[in-house]
Design a protein around this motif. Structure first.
Motif, PDB file in Angstrom:
ATOM      1  N   ASN A   1       0.919  -1.344   0.139  1.00  0.00           N
ATOM      2  CA  ASN A   1       0.270  -0.180   0.068  1.00  0.00           C
ATOM      3  C   ASN A   1       0.889   0.564   0.163  1.00  0.00           C
ATOM      4  OD1 ASN A   1      -1.823   1.780   0.360  1.00  0.00           O
ATOM      5  ND2 ASN A   1      -2.397   1.272   2.398  1.00  0.00           N
ATOM      6  N   LEU A   2       1.044   1.450  -1.217  1.00  0.00           N
ATOM      7  CA  LEU A   2       2.339   2.805  -1.261  1.00  0.00           C
ATOM      8  C   LEU A   2       1.315   4.247  -0.705  1.00  0.00           C
ATOM      9  CD1 LEU A   2       3.231   2.700  -4.879  1.00  0.00           C
ATOM     10  CD2 LEU A   2       4.496   1.399  -2.876  1.00  0.00           C
ATOM     11  N   GLY A   3       0.500   4.178  -0.534  1.00  0.00           N
ATOM     12  CA  GLY A   3       0.049   4.960   0.181  1.00  0.00           C
ATOM     13  C   GLY A   3      -0.104   5.193   1.868  1.00  0.00           C
ATOM     14  N   ASP A   4       0.342   4.606   1.970  1.00  0.00           N
ATOM     15  CA  ASP A   4      -0.132   3.899   3.194  1.00  0.00           C
ATOM     16  C   ASP A   4       1.503   4.602   4.539  1.00  0.00           C
ATOM     17  OD1 ASP A   4       0.066   3.475   6.536  1.00  0.00           O
ATOM     18  OD2 ASP A   4       0.220   0.575   5.541  1.00  0.00           O
ATOM     19  N   VAL A   5       0.379   5.860   5.717  1.00  0.00           N
ATOM     20  CA  VAL A   5       1.479   6.374   5.716  1.00  0.00           C
ATOM     21  C   VAL A   5       2.506   5.676   7.414  1.00  0.00           C
ATOM     22  CG1 VAL A   5       0.109   8.727   5.977  1.00  0.00           C
ATOM     23  CG2 VAL A   5       0.502   6.420   8.174  1.00  0.00           C
ATOM     24  N   ASN A   6       2.532   4.458   7.531  1.00  0.00           N
ATOM     25  CA  ASN A   6       3.689   3.510   7.807  1.00  0.00           C
ATOM     26  C   ASN A   6       4.848   2.519   7.366  1.00  0.00           C
ATOM     27  OD1 ASN A   6       1.914   4.095  10.449  1.00  0.00           O
ATOM     28  ND2 ASN A   6       0.524   3.078   9.789  1.00  0.00           N
ATOM     29  N   LEU A   7       4.498   3.333   6.024  1.00  0.00           N
ATOM     30  CA  LEU A   7       5.007   1.797   4.541  1.00  0.00           C
ATOM     31  C   LEU A   7       6.546   2.599   5.156  1.00  0.00           C
ATOM     32  CD1 LEU A   7       6.423   0.660   2.850  1.00  0.00           C
ATOM     33  CD2 LEU A   7       4.992   2.075   1.261  1.00  0.00           C
TER      34      LEU A   7
ATOM     35  N   HIS B   1      20.886  13.801   1.807  1.00  0.00           N
ATOM     36  CA  HIS B   1      22.099  13.232   3.101  1.00  0.00           C
ATOM     37  C   HIS B   1      20.061  12.306   4.389  1.00  0.00           C
ATOM     38  CE1 HIS B   1      25.241  14.382  -0.064  1.00  0.00           C
ATOM     39  NE2 HIS B   1      24.572  13.483  -0.304  1.00  0.00           N
ATOM     40  N   ARG B   2      19.509  13.276   4.320  1.00  0.00           N
ATOM     41  CA  ARG B   2      19.498  13.891   5.289  1.00  0.00           C
ATOM     42  C   ARG B   2      17.790  12.854   5.433  1.00  0.00           C
ATOM     43  NH1 ARG B   2      18.547  19.772   7.768  1.00  0.00           N
ATOM     44  NH2 ARG B   2      20.763  21.117   6.802  1.00  0.00           N
ATOM     45  N   PRO B   3      17.614  11.785   6.515  1.00  0.00           N
ATOM     46  CA  PRO B   3      16.855  10.347   6.861  1.00  0.00           C
ATOM     47  C   PRO B   3      15.795  10.627   6.410  1.00  0.00           C
ATOM     48  CG  PRO B   3      18.746  10.173   7.827  1.00  0.00           C
ATOM     49  CD  PRO B   3      19.076  11.075   7.680  1.00  0.00           C
ATOM     50  N   ARG B   4      15.226  11.640   7.767  1.00  0.00           N
ATOM     51  CA  ARG B   4      13.772  13.151   8.114  1.00  0.00           C
ATOM     52  C   ARG B   4      13.330  13.148   6.742  1.00  0.00           C
ATOM     53  NH1 ARG B   4      13.557  17.964  12.217  1.00  0.00           N
ATOM     54  NH2 ARG B   4      14.065  15.292  13.364  1.00  0.00           N
ATOM     55  N   TRP B   5      13.871  13.727   5.631  1.00  0.00           N
ATOM     56  CA  TRP B   5      13.655  14.361   4.147  1.00  0.00           C
ATOM     57  C   TRP B   5      13.295  13.441   3.381  1.00  0.00           C
ATOM     58  CZ3 TRP B   5      17.514  19.991   3.583  1.00  0.00           C
ATOM     59  CH2 TRP B   5      17.402  20.143   4.159  1.00  0.00           C
ATOM     60  N   LEU B   6      14.063  11.828   3.309  1.00  0.00           N
ATOM     61  CA  LEU B   6      13.880  10.714   2.724  1.00  0.00           C
ATOM     62  C   LEU B   6      12.657  10.406   3.067  1.00  0.00           C
ATOM     63  CD1 LEU B   6      14.643   8.003   0.968  1.00  0.00           C
ATOM     64  CD2 LEU B   6      16.053   7.310   3.280  1.00  0.00           C
ATOM     65  N   VAL B   7      12.379  10.380   4.323  1.00  0.00           N
ATOM     66  CA  VAL B   7      11.121   9.718   4.667  1.00  0.00           C
ATOM     67  C   VAL B   7       9.919  10.449   3.982  1.00  0.00           C
ATOM     68  CG1 VAL B   7       9.755   9.149   6.617  1.00  0.00           C
ATOM     69  CG2 VAL B   7      12.259   8.331   6.369  1.00  0.00           C
ATOM     70  N   GLU B   8       9.649  11.678   4.460  1.00  0.00           N
ATOM     71  CA  GLU B   8       8.528  12.900   3.796  1.00  0.00           C
ATOM     72  C   GLU B   8       8.713  13.051   2.366  1.00  0.00           C
ATOM     73  OE1 GLU B   8       9.583  17.001   5.426  1.00  0.00           O
ATOM     74  OE2 GLU B   8      10.003  17.107   7.075  1.00  0.00           O
ATOM     75  N   LEU B   9      10.153  12.314   1.396  1.00  0.00           N
ATOM     76  CA  LEU B   9       9.658  12.916   0.273  1.00  0.00           C
ATOM     77  C   LEU B   9       8.253  10.651  -0.387  1.00  0.00           C
ATOM     78  CD1 LEU B   9      10.163  14.456  -2.624  1.00  0.00           C
ATOM     79  CD2 LEU B   9      11.980  12.761  -3.052  1.00  0.00           C
ATOM     80  N   CYS B  10       9.563  10.046   0.545  1.00  0.00           N
ATOM     81  CA  CYS B  10       9.077   8.698   0.335  1.00  0.00           C
ATOM     82  C   CYS B  10       7.580   8.691   0.526  1.00  0.00           C
ATOM     83  CB  CYS B  10       9.618   7.583   0.507  1.00  0.00           C
ATOM     84  SG  CYS B  10      11.188   7.273   0.030  1.00  0.00           S
ATOM     85  N   LYS B  11       7.220   9.151   1.920  1.00  0.00           N
ATOM     86  CA  LYS B  11       5.535   9.305   1.649  1.00  0.00           C
ATOM     87  C   LYS B  11       5.033  10.625   0.992  1.00  0.00           C
ATOM     88  CE  LYS B  11       6.014   8.584   7.310  1.00  0.00           C
ATOM     89  NZ  LYS B  11       5.921   9.544   8.286  1.00  0.00           N
ATOM     90  N   GLU B  12       5.290  10.912   0.295  1.00  0.00           N
ATOM     91  CA  GLU B  12       4.529  11.603  -0.877  1.00  0.00           C
ATOM     92  C   GLU B  12       4.873  11.349  -2.223  1.00  0.00           C
ATOM     93  OE1 GLU B  12       2.055  14.272   0.296  1.00  0.00           O
ATOM     94  OE2 GLU B  12       2.959  14.185   2.086  1.00  0.00           O
ATOM     95  N   ALA B  13       5.744  11.205  -2.402  1.00  0.00           N
ATOM     96  CA  ALA B  13       6.133  10.012  -3.816  1.00  0.00           C
ATOM     97  C   ALA B  13       5.009   9.180  -3.168  1.00  0.00           C
ATOM     98  CB  ALA B  13       7.231   9.454  -3.598  1.00  0.00           C
ATOM     99  N   GLY B  14       4.531   8.202  -3.261  1.00  0.00           N
ATOM    100  CA  GLY B  14       4.052   7.162  -2.541  1.00  0.00           C
ATOM    101  C   GLY B  14       2.498   6.935  -3.053  1.00  0.00           C
ATOM    102  N   LYS B  15       1.836   8.009  -1.758  1.00  0.00           N
ATOM    103  CA  LYS B  15       0.657   8.941  -2.083  1.00  0.00           C
ATOM    104  C   LYS B  15       0.630   9.269  -3.437  1.00  0.00           C
ATOM    105  CE  LYS B  15       0.284  11.311   1.934  1.00  0.00           C
ATOM    106  NZ  LYS B  15       0.674  12.519   2.740  1.00  0.00           N
ATOM    107  N   ALA B  16       1.322   9.609  -4.349  1.00  0.00           N
ATOM    108  CA  ALA B  16       1.222  10.052  -6.000  1.00  0.00           C
ATOM    109  C   ALA B  16       1.134   8.800  -6.646  1.00  0.00           C
ATOM    110  CB  ALA B  16       2.022  11.315  -6.425  1.00  0.00           C
TER     111      ALA B  16
ATOM    112  N   PHE C   1      10.378   7.209 -10.977  1.00  0.00           N
ATOM    113  CA  PHE C   1      10.861   8.356 -10.758  1.00  0.00           C
ATOM    114  C   PHE C   1       9.813  10.060 -11.355  1.00  0.00           C
ATOM    115  CE2 PHE C   1      12.930  12.156 -13.205  1.00  0.00           C
ATOM    116  CZ  PHE C   1      13.965  12.310 -11.738  1.00  0.00           C
ATOM    117  N   ASP C   2       9.370   9.673 -12.225  1.00  0.00           N
ATOM    118  CA  ASP C   2       7.920  11.188 -12.277  1.00  0.00           C
ATOM    119  C   ASP C   2       7.086  11.509 -10.889  1.00  0.00           C
ATOM    120  OD1 ASP C   2       9.153  11.213 -14.858  1.00  0.00           O
ATOM    121  OD2 ASP C   2       6.982   9.990 -15.457  1.00  0.00           O
ATOM    122  N   ASP C   3       6.609   9.569  -9.643  1.00  0.00           N
ATOM    123  CA  ASP C   3       5.664  10.193  -8.786  1.00  0.00           C
ATOM    124  C   ASP C   3       7.493  10.781  -8.035  1.00  0.00           C
ATOM    125  OD1 ASP C   3       4.029   8.648  -9.450  1.00  0.00           O
ATOM    126  OD2 ASP C   3       5.097   7.055  -8.976  1.00  0.00           O
ATOM    127  N   ILE C   4       8.340  11.000  -7.788  1.00  0.00           N
ATOM    128  CA  ILE C   4       9.214  11.659  -6.806  1.00  0.00           C
ATOM    129  C   ILE C   4       9.398  13.250  -7.216  1.00  0.00           C
ATOM    130  CG2 ILE C   4      11.822  11.860  -6.277  1.00  0.00           C
ATOM    131  CD1 ILE C   4      11.910   8.918  -6.136  1.00  0.00           C
TER     132      ILE C   4
END
Length: 504
Positions: free
Chosen positions: A13-19, A330-345, A356-359
């Motif tokens: 579930n790519l949109g799951d905030v817990n992913l 190279h910041r883990p917090r920013w990594l997780v934020e971007l992955c969550k938003e790209a996952g929702k897309a 890559f387009d989702d990112i």
């Protein structure tokens, strides 16, 4: 590398905030956090009982709180009744308005030792020695321990008919009390997080933080059973160190935290694996995961991301973790934020994996948040930082050194008139360039020629660049971090090749 084929039963579930877990380590549920926590090499020194003080130095979102949390957990099971005390800096800061650094130091020592006294007292059972009784009563009076049986009985015997009272003796000197009690006993570990939370570059704040570290050094000097572990941001440390010469003694305890591509690969794979385990899907893929560590991590990442991804040119590709490592500074917090938003897309368009387009579609809003973060983090060093970043709007993304200094002179020095902490008077073009390099807005770029790729050089790798004219650029050009590319509408540089002098 070819993408591994996963059994069709697997469905994320790519949109799951817990992913990808929580982007803030201190807010994640304990068991969930440790299901994906990555152990850092710095942890070895943080767990070493021979080291009285250890300080992790890192920017927001680079993993300070996570490292302290992992250290605390690894210290807890230690035998011989060693005690681990976790504290949040602002909760124990002295309530002082003055600017007397000696007074601040004394109050910090008193606050930290009160914390130790309360924690010891809360864990003591029957107390028979004077010091033990004092520690128990101090813990009771400060709400760290439920009242003892004797306390409850005596308090209930008070009445008008039977005048009875118990006098609690105040703890006049926490240092003497704790020193006497701990003499020859197991170690006490104090883990302090967020000591520089909401730091502002004022004299009171500088004295407050400088005296904290002075207090730590003095405490471990007189109480050999105490160990202190804490963290601070590099820019905050640079500010207070200029004012407190004595802090040079703390440098030997410092560790600078950074994340390599390999560590980012492990971090991303571990979070995805944790999700698969929690959702009972790990058994579906475990048998086809390669044995070798890096190959296994790449295979796990490919379950959630298209792999490889286009990057660095029309015919070039990279692993998703490399793309994300670059785009999130190279910041883990920013990594997780971007992955969550790209996952929702990706979930919204019905995709099975994040592409890559989702990112890319998230980079504008993501970059806007990063500008806000950067302003909040570095405003203490340069009040005009938002204007400094905005000055590069609609400008090229890559510069020779001459071009960079010319742009800074025309669009910042003459228009913004910035001030920089540590610089008396008007900063030079080079001062501003070095500051932008230091905060990660710029990175050095070393090209190896056509079809041979390029590398980025970060401030922590060569902090002397853009500071001395004897080796101003080491043959590098300067690239604005891709995080800001969309939000600033940067113009891509067509000439990607690099000459030996660093000038195009």
């Amino acid at each position: 590398m070819s993408t591994m084929h996963i059994k069709p039963q697997l469905r994320l579930n790519l949109g799951d905030v817990n992913l990808f877990g929580n982007d803030a380590a201190d807010l994640e549920q304990r068991e969930l956090f440790f299901s994906y926590a990555v152990k850092r090499p710095e942890l070895e020194d943080f767990l070493d009982p021979e080291r009285p003080i250890q300080v992790i130095r890192a920017y927001k979102g680079e993993g300070k709180s996570a490292l302290l949390r992992i250290a605390e957990r690894n210290l807890t099971p230690i035998q011989n009744e060693e005690l681990v005390i976790s504290a949040i800096g602002p909760d124990h800061s002295p309530n002082i308005e003055g600017l007397d650094s000696d007074l601040w130091t004394r109050e910090w020592k008193k606050s930290l030792l009160r914390l130790v006294a309360n924690e010891i007292g809360s864990r003591l059972g029957a107390a028979f020695t004077d010091d033990a009784i004092s520690l128990v009563e101090e813990a009771e009076s400060n709400g760290f321990k439920q009242r003892s049986f004797v306390s409850a009985i005596v308090d209930r015997l008070k009445s008008k008919e039977v005048p009875m009272d118990r006098i609690r003796l105040p703890v006049a000197d926490y240092q003497k009390l704790v020193t006497r009690y701990l003499n020859g006993r197991p170690l006490i570990w104090i883990v302090v997080d967020d000591i520089d939370q909401n730091f502002a570059n004022t004299e009171r704040w500088r004295i407050k933080l400088g005296s904290f570290f002075t207090a730590c050094r003095q405490i471990v000097g007189v109480i050999p059973e105490l160990r202190i572990r804490t963290a601070i941001r590099p820019n905050v440390w640079a500010i207070i160190k200029r004012e407190f010469e004595s802090l040079s003694h703390i440098e030997q305890y410092m560790h600078d935290l950074s994340w390599s591509q390999d560590q980012f690969r492990e971090l991303l794979a571990t979070r995805i694996k944790s999700y698969l385990i929690r959702t009972n899907q790990w058994s579906l893929v475990q048998s086809v995961i390669p044995y070798e560590k890096s190959a296994a991590e790449l295979a796990i990442i490919s379950m959630a991301f298209d792999a490889p991804m286009p990057w660095g040119g029309s015919d070039r590709t990279r692993s998703p973790h490399t793309v994300l490592w670059t785009l999130t500074a190279h910041r883990p917090r920013w990594l997780v934020e971007l992955c969550k938003e790209a996952g929702k897309a990706a979930e919204k368009r019905g995709a099975k994996k994040i592409g890559f387009d989702d990112i890319k579609t998230q980079l504008s809003s993501f970059g806007r948040k990063r500008i806000e973060d950067t302003e909040a983090e570095f405003k203490s060093q340069c009040p005009q930082i938002c204007e400094l970043l905005g000055a590069f709007s609609r400008q090229p993304d890559i510069y020779s050194t001459d071009e960079l200094l010319k742009t800074i002179h025309n669009r910042i020095i003459q228009a913004v008139h910035p001030t920089l902490t540590g610089h008396i008077g008007k900063p030079s073009d080079l001062d501003v360039a070095h500051f932008l390099f230091q905060i990660g807005f710029l990175s050095g770029r070393r090209d190896y020629g056509e079809h041979r790729g390029y590398d980025h050089v970060l401030y922590r790798e060569q902090p002397g660049l853009l500071r001395s004219r004897t080796n101003i650029d080491d043959g590098l050009r300067w690239e604005i971090n891709p995080i800001y590319r969309e939000v600033l509408n940067l113009r891509p540089t067509l000439d990607k090749q690099h000459t030996k002098s660093g000038h195009r």
